[in-house]
Enzyme design. Structure first.
Site, PDB file in Angstrom:
ATOM      1  CG  ASN A   1     -36.446  -4.650 -21.113  1.00  0.00           C
ATOM      2  OD1 ASN A   1     -35.921  -3.650 -20.648  1.00  0.00           O
ATOM      3  ND2 ASN A   1     -37.668  -4.649 -21.591  1.00  0.00           N
TER       4      ASN A   1
ATOM      5  CG  ASP B   1     -43.304 -13.088 -20.310  1.00  0.00           C
ATOM      6  OD1 ASP B   1     -42.342 -12.792 -21.042  1.00  0.00           O
ATOM      7  OD2 ASP B   1     -44.475 -13.118 -20.736  1.00  0.00           O
TER       8      ASP B   1
ATOM      9  CE1 TYR C   1     -46.956  -0.457 -25.066  1.00  0.00           C
ATOM     10  CE2 TYR C   1     -45.690  -2.084 -23.823  1.00  0.00           C
ATOM     11  CZ  TYR C   1     -46.344  -1.701 -24.976  1.00  0.00           C
ATOM     12  OH  TYR C   1     -46.399  -2.550 -26.053  1.00  0.00           O
TER      13      TYR C   1
ATOM     14  CE  LYS D   1     -41.653   0.719 -13.442  1.00  0.00           C
ATOM     15  NZ  LYS D   1     -40.982   0.450 -14.711  1.00  0.00           N
TER      16      LYS D   1
ATOM     17  NE  ARG E   1     -39.625  -6.102 -14.122  1.00  0.00           N
ATOM     18  CZ  ARG E   1     -40.244  -5.214 -14.918  1.00  0.00           C
ATOM     19  NH1 ARG E   1     -40.222  -3.924 -14.634  1.00  0.00           N
ATOM     20  NH2 ARG E   1     -40.882  -5.614 -15.996  1.00  0.00           N
TER      21      ARG E   1
HETATM   22  P1  ITT Z   1     -36.744 -10.185 -21.763  1.00  0.00           P
HETATM   23  O1  ITT Z   1     -37.744 -11.235 -22.204  1.00  0.00           O
HETATM   24  O2  ITT Z   1     -35.403 -10.376 -22.376  1.00  0.00           O
HETATM   25  O3  ITT Z   1     -36.706 -10.022 -20.286  1.00  0.00           O
HETATM   26  P2  ITT Z   1     -38.655  -8.377 -22.955  1.00  0.00           P
HETATM   27  O4  ITT Z   1     -38.737  -6.877 -23.071  1.00  0.00           O
HETATM   28  O5  ITT Z   1     -38.895  -9.165 -24.217  1.00  0.00           O
HETATM   29  O6  ITT Z   1     -37.240  -8.741 -22.318  1.00  0.00           O
HETATM   30  P3  ITT Z   1     -41.111  -9.387 -21.878  1.00  0.00           P
HETATM   31  O7  ITT Z   1     -41.253 -10.414 -22.955  1.00  0.00           O
HETATM   32  O8  ITT Z   1     -41.441  -9.768 -20.465  1.00  0.00           O
HETATM   33  O9  ITT Z   1     -39.629  -8.843 -21.822  1.00  0.00           O
HETATM   34  O10 ITT Z   1     -41.970  -8.122 -22.296  1.00  0.00           O
HETATM   35  C1  ITT Z   1     -42.255  -7.154 -21.378  1.00  0.00           C
HETATM   36  C2  ITT Z   1     -42.663  -5.887 -22.096  1.00  0.00           C
HETATM   37  O11 ITT Z   1     -43.756  -5.285 -21.363  1.00  0.00           O
HETATM   38  C3  ITT Z   1     -41.540  -4.868 -22.086  1.00  0.00           C
HETATM   39  O12 ITT Z   1     -40.734  -4.977 -23.238  1.00  0.00           O
HETATM   40  C4  ITT Z   1     -42.304  -3.551 -22.012  1.00  0.00           C
HETATM   41  O13 ITT Z   1     -42.733  -3.176 -23.287  1.00  0.00           O
HETATM   42  C5  ITT Z   1     -43.515  -3.922 -21.181  1.00  0.00           C
HETATM   43  N1  ITT Z   1     -43.231  -3.710 -19.751  1.00  0.00           N
HETATM   44  C6  ITT Z   1     -43.052  -4.650 -18.786  1.00  0.00           C
HETATM   45  N2  ITT Z   1     -42.782  -4.089 -17.593  1.00  0.00           N
HETATM   46  C7  ITT Z   1     -42.792  -2.751 -17.808  1.00  0.00           C
HETATM   47  C8  ITT Z   1     -42.577  -1.641 -16.980  1.00  0.00           C
HETATM   48  O14 ITT Z   1     -42.243  -1.765 -15.700  1.00  0.00           O
HETATM   49  N3  ITT Z   1     -42.687  -0.429 -17.534  1.00  0.00           N
HETATM   50  C9  ITT Z   1     -43.001  -0.274 -18.824  1.00  0.00           C
HETATM   51  N4  ITT Z   1     -43.198  -1.268 -19.685  1.00  0.00           N
HETATM   52  C10 ITT Z   1     -43.086  -2.511 -19.188  1.00  0.00           C
END
Ligand code: ITT
Length: 194
Positions: free
Chosen positions: A11, A68, A149, A170, A176
């Protein structure tokens, strides 16, 4: 030569945040290679963070950090939760889906959660930290920074959305950032020993 720490994520938004958050750890940050495909088969944030960190560390024979994370909305019984990244095809559609599911609902309470895991070069889990950030889901997007989001999540105390915050703010308030602040002293110890 600096020792390597893999960022087990694909991501781009998260990766950018980790590069900044981990800058004080004396290591060389390397991105997860494209060929590693991970199936997030866990039922909890912790399971999935551990799966990601352990698989990448085992395959690359180095330390790896993963998180995650997701958005949990009270009125939707915690959804999208562990399915946050799969709730629709892209960030804009995911936001649209959340806003339509909350249409007419007054209770907008929500929190972001991050479970951060670090695994050793043999794929053993060595750190596991959870942190949350509480707020509300707005009726429409506000702000242009961040990812996911961020534009619809209004942090409780500042009343700013994550997308209206500077990166530094942030990092201080987010799920995080809070998890990273607990992980960093441990990582500094790990990377000073080797
Ligand atoms: P990786 O597993 O490869 O790290 P991913 O996007 O699939 O990437 P996750 O399974 O942990 O990661 O999903 C987290 C999701 O939650 C992310 O894609 C966003 O949609 C949301 N999210 C998490 N942290 C966020 C943040 O700081 N701001 C906005 N959205 C966030």
């Amino acid at each position: 030569m600096k020792k390597i720490l893999y960022i087990a994520s694909k991501n781009p938004g998260k990766i950018l945040e980790y590069k900044k958050l981990l800058s004080e750890v004396n290591c060389q940050l390397v991105l997860q290679p494209d060929f590693i495909e991970i199936i997030e088969s866990g039922k909890t944030f912790k399971d999935n963070a551990a799966i990601k960190a352990c698989e990448v560390s085992k395959k690359m024979k180095n330390y790896a950090i993963a998180d995650d994370s997701g958005l949990c909305i009270e009125a939707l019984n915690g959804k999208p939760g562990i399915h946050s990244s799969r709730y629709a095809d892209n960030d804009q559609e995911r936001i649209k889906r959340v806003l339509s599911e909350l249409e007419g609902i007054e209770d907008r309470r929500a929190f972001f959660i991050a479970n951060v895991c670090v695994a050793s070069p043999v794929g053993e889990l060595v750190l596991d930290i959870e942190a949350r950030c509480y707020g509300n889901i707005l009726l429409q997007s506000r702000g242009n920074n961040g990812f996911g989001y961020d534009p619809i999540f209004q942090e409780k105390n500042t009343e700013l959305t994550f997308a209206e915050m500077t990166d530094d703010l942030k990092d201080k308030l987010s799920h995080r950032g809070k998890a990273a602040s607990k992980v960093i002293p441990e990582l500094i110890k790990i990377f000073s020993d080797i």
